[in-house]
Design an enzyme around this catalytic site. Structure first.
Site, PDB file in Angstrom:
ATOM      1  CB  SER A 142      -0.835  -0.006   1.293  1.00 42.36           C
ATOM      2  OG  SER A 142      -1.488   1.238   1.481  1.00 42.36           O
ATOM      3  CE1 TYR A 155      -4.462  -1.987   5.312  1.00 41.26           C
ATOM      4  CE2 TYR A 155      -3.458   0.124   4.766  1.00 41.26           C
ATOM      5  CZ  TYR A 155      -4.045  -1.056   4.366  1.00 41.26           C
ATOM      6  OH  TYR A 155      -4.211  -1.329   3.020  1.00 41.26           O
TER       7      TYR A 155
HETATM    8  P1  NDP Z   1     -11.714  -5.279  -0.603  1.00 40.03           P
HETATM    9  O1  NDP Z   1     -12.228  -5.163   0.789  1.00 40.03           O
HETATM   10  O2  NDP Z   1     -12.639  -5.013  -1.720  1.00 40.03           O
HETATM   11  O3  NDP Z   1     -11.040  -6.707  -0.814  1.00 40.03           O
HETATM   12  C1  NDP Z   1     -10.387  -7.387   0.224  1.00 40.03           C
HETATM   13  C2  NDP Z   1     -10.387  -8.856  -0.113  1.00 40.03           C
HETATM   14  O4  NDP Z   1      -9.691  -9.564   0.922  1.00 40.03           O
HETATM   15  C3  NDP Z   1     -11.779  -9.439  -0.215  1.00 40.03           C
HETATM   16  O5  NDP Z   1     -11.841 -10.263  -1.350  1.00 40.03           O
HETATM   17  C4  NDP Z   1     -11.901 -10.277   1.045  1.00 40.03           C
HETATM   18  O6  NDP Z   1     -12.700 -11.424   0.775  1.00 40.03           O
HETATM   19  C5  NDP Z   1     -10.464 -10.689   1.258  1.00 40.03           C
HETATM   20  N1  NDP Z   1     -10.181 -11.135   2.618  1.00 40.03           N
HETATM   21  C6  NDP Z   1     -10.258 -10.424   3.772  1.00 40.03           C
HETATM   22  N2  NDP Z   1      -9.973 -11.232   4.821  1.00 40.03           N
HETATM   23  C7  NDP Z   1      -9.705 -12.460   4.307  1.00 40.03           C
HETATM   24  C8  NDP Z   1      -9.345 -13.708   4.871  1.00 40.03           C
HETATM   25  N3  NDP Z   1      -9.193 -13.866   6.203  1.00 40.03           N
HETATM   26  N4  NDP Z   1      -9.146 -14.760   4.052  1.00 40.03           N
HETATM   27  C9  NDP Z   1      -9.305 -14.628   2.721  1.00 40.03           C
HETATM   28  N5  NDP Z   1      -9.635 -13.478   2.121  1.00 40.03           N
HETATM   29  C10 NDP Z   1      -9.833 -12.398   2.915  1.00 40.03           C
HETATM   30  O7  NDP Z   1     -10.462  -4.298  -0.646  1.00 40.03           O
HETATM   31  P2  NDP Z   1      -9.296  -4.028  -1.728  1.00 40.03           P
HETATM   32  O8  NDP Z   1      -9.566  -4.685  -3.004  1.00 40.03           O
HETATM   33  O9  NDP Z   1      -9.058  -2.591  -1.689  1.00 40.03           O
HETATM   34  O10 NDP Z   1      -8.072  -4.735  -0.991  1.00 40.03           O
HETATM   35  C11 NDP Z   1      -7.139  -5.579  -1.630  1.00 40.03           C
HETATM   36  C12 NDP Z   1      -5.752  -5.296  -1.089  1.00 40.03           C
HETATM   37  O11 NDP Z   1      -5.365  -3.983  -1.485  1.00 40.03           O
HETATM   38  C13 NDP Z   1      -5.640  -5.327   0.434  1.00 40.03           C
HETATM   39  O12 NDP Z   1      -4.453  -5.985   0.792  1.00 40.03           O
HETATM   40  C14 NDP Z   1      -5.562  -3.849   0.808  1.00 40.03           C
HETATM   41  O13 NDP Z   1      -4.893  -3.663   2.026  1.00 40.03           O
HETATM   42  C15 NDP Z   1      -4.795  -3.316  -0.376  1.00 40.03           C
HETATM   43  N6  NDP Z   1      -4.897  -1.865  -0.600  1.00 40.03           N
HETATM   44  C16 NDP Z   1      -6.097  -1.275  -0.886  1.00 40.03           C
HETATM   45  C17 NDP Z   1      -6.178   0.097  -1.040  1.00 40.03           C
HETATM   46  C18 NDP Z   1      -7.478   0.802  -1.259  1.00 40.03           C
HETATM   47  O14 NDP Z   1      -7.512   2.038  -1.191  1.00 40.03           O
HETATM   48  N7  NDP Z   1      -8.559   0.106  -1.551  1.00 40.03           N
HETATM   49  C19 NDP Z   1      -4.966   0.945  -0.971  1.00 40.03           C
HETATM   50  C20 NDP Z   1      -3.760   0.201  -0.702  1.00 40.03           C
HETATM   51  C21 NDP Z   1      -3.733  -1.136  -0.519  1.00 40.03           C
HETATM   52  P3  NDP Z   1     -13.710 -12.151   1.768  1.00 40.03           P
HETATM   53  O15 NDP Z   1     -14.272 -11.122   2.695  1.00 40.03           O
HETATM   54  O16 NDP Z   1     -14.718 -12.755   0.841  1.00 40.03           O
HETATM   55  O17 NDP Z   1     -12.870 -13.194   2.452  1.00 40.03           O
END
Ligand code: NDP
Length: 244
Positions: A142, A155
């Site tokens: 990130s 975070y």
């Molecule tokens: P979302 O919340 O849309 O996606 C997060 C994903 O992680 C979901 O598919 C969720 O699926 C999955 N997830 C969470 N916990 C678990 C778990 N225990 N096991 C398996 N899957 C899990 O957010 P983003 O797409 O934004 O996030 C994706 C990545 O990008 C993350 O690592 C986030 O930190 C990073 N990021 C995002 C930014 C932003 O502004 N959006 C900026 C910088 C980094 P489910 O709940 O179905 O398990």
């Protein structure tokens, strides 16, 4: 950039946001994608949408904090398609809060999903890639891996850790490509688990300038598509007008 075709790509956190957008774009470019997350109904719908477009996709329920579950997920990809070319360790959570709110269970959750989840993906995939003689890890950090903001101490710490783990893995792995992707603010479900009022407000303010998840998916496609002797180590993608 034709090197994504036929690659077997396992994606964690593929049920929404960046993971979903990447799965779709990679499949459109000929990759065989394997989607993992906890919400299997969402995974089923995404896989169906990919197949309707002529793509190749499978899914499996996955909790990245569970080492055995992660091993089963990666081996599912290998059993389906014969190898694993790329593991995109993308799952993450972001329940932001000021430290003095003492949301200690949320701290633990971030450490579990964002750090242990990535380590579990590496532990499951590294022996397979070493046996193959090649492979690629793409780990989602990130901009929070490059700067710290109030409410983001834990975070950001998890994302600094993802950066360090990725860099260490890269140095030790001459045959394996390692890419750290650092998105700026992206409009996704991330942060929907924030329980602290001031952090919720701050996120709304941040999100006023944000990218669509597809912007990050295109960067992932770029990193995957390079020839095997080219390792795109780090990508930072911010909205153009964002100062952070
Ligand atoms: P979302 O919340 O849309 O996606 C997060 C994903 O992680 C979901 O598919 C969720 O699926 C999955 N997830 C969470 N916990 C678990 C778990 N225990 N096991 C398996 N899957 C899990 O957010 P983003 O797409 O934004 O996030 C994706 C990545 O990008 C993350 O690592 C986030 O930190 C990073 N990021 C995002 C930014 C932003 O502004 N959006 C900026 C910088 C980094 P489910 O709940 O179905 O398990």
């Amino acid at each position: 950039m034709s090197n994504a075709k036929n690659k077997v790509i396992a994606i964690t956190g593929a049920s929404s946001g960046i993971g979903e957008a990447s799965a779709k774009l990679l499949a459109q470019n000929g990759a065989k994608v394997v989607l993992g997350a906890r919400r299997t109904q969402k995974l089923e719908n995404i896989v169906e949408a990919i197949r309707v477009q002529g793509g190749t996709a499978e899914y499996k329920a996955l909790n990245v904090t569970d080492r055995e579950d992660m091993k089963a997920f990666i081996h599912f990809a290998k059993d389906k398609f014969g190898r694993v070319d790329v593991i995109f360790n993308n799952a993450g959570v972001m329940p932001l809060s000021p430290m003095n709110a003492l949301k200690v269970e949320e701290w633990d959750k971030m450490i579990d999903v964002n750090i242990h989840g990535v380590l579990n993906g590496i532990a499951a995939g590294l022996p397979i890639m070493e046996a193959q003689g090649d492979g690629q890890f793409i780990n989602t950090a990130s901009i929070g891996a490059h700067l710290v903001v109030p409410t983001g101490a834990v975070y950001c710490a998890t994302k600094y850790a993802v950066w360090a783990i990725s860099e260490g893995l890269r140095q030790e792995s001459p045959n394996i490509r390692v890419t750290t992707i650092s998105p700026g603010v992206v409009e996704t479900e991330l942060g929907s688990d924030i329980t602290e009022a001031s952090a919720k407000e701050a996120l709304q303010e941040f999100r006023k300038i944000s990218l669509a998840p597809d912007a990050i998916a295109r960067a992932i496609l770029y990193a995957v598509s390079q020839p095997n002797d080219v390792d795109v180590n780090e990508i930072i993608v911010r909205p153009t007008t964002s100062a952070f």
